[in-house]
Design an enzyme around this catalytic site. Structure first.
Site, mmCIF file in Angstrom:
data_model
loop_
_atom_site.group_PDB
_atom_site.id
_atom_site.type_symbol
_atom_site.label_atom_id
_atom_site.label_comp_id
_atom_site.label_asym_id
_atom_site.label_seq_id
_atom_site.Cartn_x
_atom_site.Cartn_y
_atom_site.Cartn_z
ATOM 1 C CG ASN A 62 23.029 -71.653 -21.855
ATOM 2 O OD1 ASN A 62 24.242 -71.769 -21.755
ATOM 3 N ND2 ASN A 62 22.296 -71.027 -20.958
ATOM 4 C CG PHE B 265 11.591 -74.831 -23.101
ATOM 5 C CD1 PHE B 265 11.141 -73.526 -23.053
ATOM 6 C CD2 PHE B 265 10.677 -75.866 -22.950
ATOM 7 C CE1 PHE B 265 9.804 -73.244 -22.840
ATOM 8 C CE2 PHE B 265 9.329 -75.599 -22.736
ATOM 9 C CZ PHE B 265 8.891 -74.275 -22.682
ATOM 10 C CG ASP C 190 19.780 -65.521 -29.182
ATOM 11 O OD1 ASP C 190 19.405 -66.699 -29.348
ATOM 12 O OD2 ASP C 190 20.266 -65.123 -28.102
ATOM 13 C CG ASN D 299 19.159 -73.806 -21.287
ATOM 14 O OD1 ASN D 299 19.305 -72.882 -22.089
ATOM 15 N ND2 ASN D 299 19.177 -73.617 -19.988
ATOM 16 C CE1 TYR E 191 10.243 -67.793 -22.461
ATOM 17 C CE2 TYR E 191 8.767 -69.618 -22.957
ATOM 18 C CZ TYR E 191 9.577 -68.944 -22.073
ATOM 19 O OH TYR E 191 9.747 -69.406 -20.786
ATOM 20 C CG HIS F 274 17.177 -66.791 -25.853
ATOM 21 N ND1 HIS F 274 18.485 -66.660 -26.310
ATOM 22 C CD2 HIS F 274 17.231 -67.760 -24.894
ATOM 23 C CE1 HIS F 274 19.274 -67.502 -25.664
ATOM 24 N NE2 HIS F 274 18.535 -68.183 -24.809
#
Length: 212
Positions: free
Chosen positions: A136, A88, A115, A90, A38, A43
């Site tokens: 989220n 993560f 972001d 969420n 990532y 994100h």
């Protein structure tokens, strides 16, 4: 001397004046997803801001606590806990909730960097509070804190290239080589905006950094 070098020098001067380490007064939270796959994805703009700041200033954000990589330092003349939640995106609020409870930090002293697809790449927007706007990680922070009154620094990552493009695919795509310098500049300004929020308030930071 680069903008980061100047900023680091000012922060060090503030830290030197602060003769007592004192208690943590603020949380500065960059949002993203953990894992090398990532890195440099859209994100992870919040992670990018903290990573760039750490690389240029020597600030360490590498100790695991509160389900996050954390580091204690000084920003805007105040004692700060820098955080990169490792849950993560969420579930980002779990880390923020635990740290806020431990240090007794109210939402108004938690700055979240993340972001925003509604802004062009590298554009900043400072807000004192508000809804999640579809992000989220911010949604979960609001849920876990039971409050939306935390200041935030939004980092533009650009809109989807066309309406039918899958949103998840877009935010998990990597910045292009042409976009990376713009992102790096935005990372520096995002941390400057965060320091301004801490030192002089969200209204001052918005006046100085919104639209840049």
């Amino acid at each position: 001397m680069s903008i980061f070098d100047i900023f680091a020098k000012l922060e060090q001067e503030r830290a030197d004046k602060d003769t007592s380490a004192g208690a943590i007064e603020w949380l500065v939270v960059g949002l993203g997803n953990p894992g090398s796959q990532y890195e440099n994805t859209r994100h992870n703009a919040g992670f990018c801001a903290l990573d760039a700041y750490a690389a240029k200033t020597g600030q360490r954000i590498d100790r695991m606590k509160f389900k996050a990589l954390v580091g204690e330092g000084t920003l805007g003349g105040k004692r700060v806990l820098f955080m990169k939640p490792q849950t993560f995106m969420n579930l980002s609020g779990e880390a923020v909730r635990d740290a806020a409870a431990f240090y007794k930090i109210p939402p108004e002293r938690i700055v979240v960097l993340f972001d925003d697809i509604s802004l062009p790449v590298g554009r900043l927007r400072v807000r004192p509070k508000g809804s999640a706007g579809g992000q989220n990680g911010v949604k979960n922070i609001i849920y876990q804190l039971n409050s939306d009154t935390f200041p935030r620094v939004k980092i533009g990552i650009g809109a989807k290239p066309h309406p039918d493009y899958d949103l998840a695919d877009w935010v998990l795509s990597k910045f292009t080589a042409d976009e990376l310098p713009t992102l790096q500049d935005a990372a520096a300004r995002a941390m400057e905006a965060t320091a301004e929020i801490i030192q002089n308030g969200t209204a001052s930071a918005a006046q100085k950094f919104n639209g840049q």
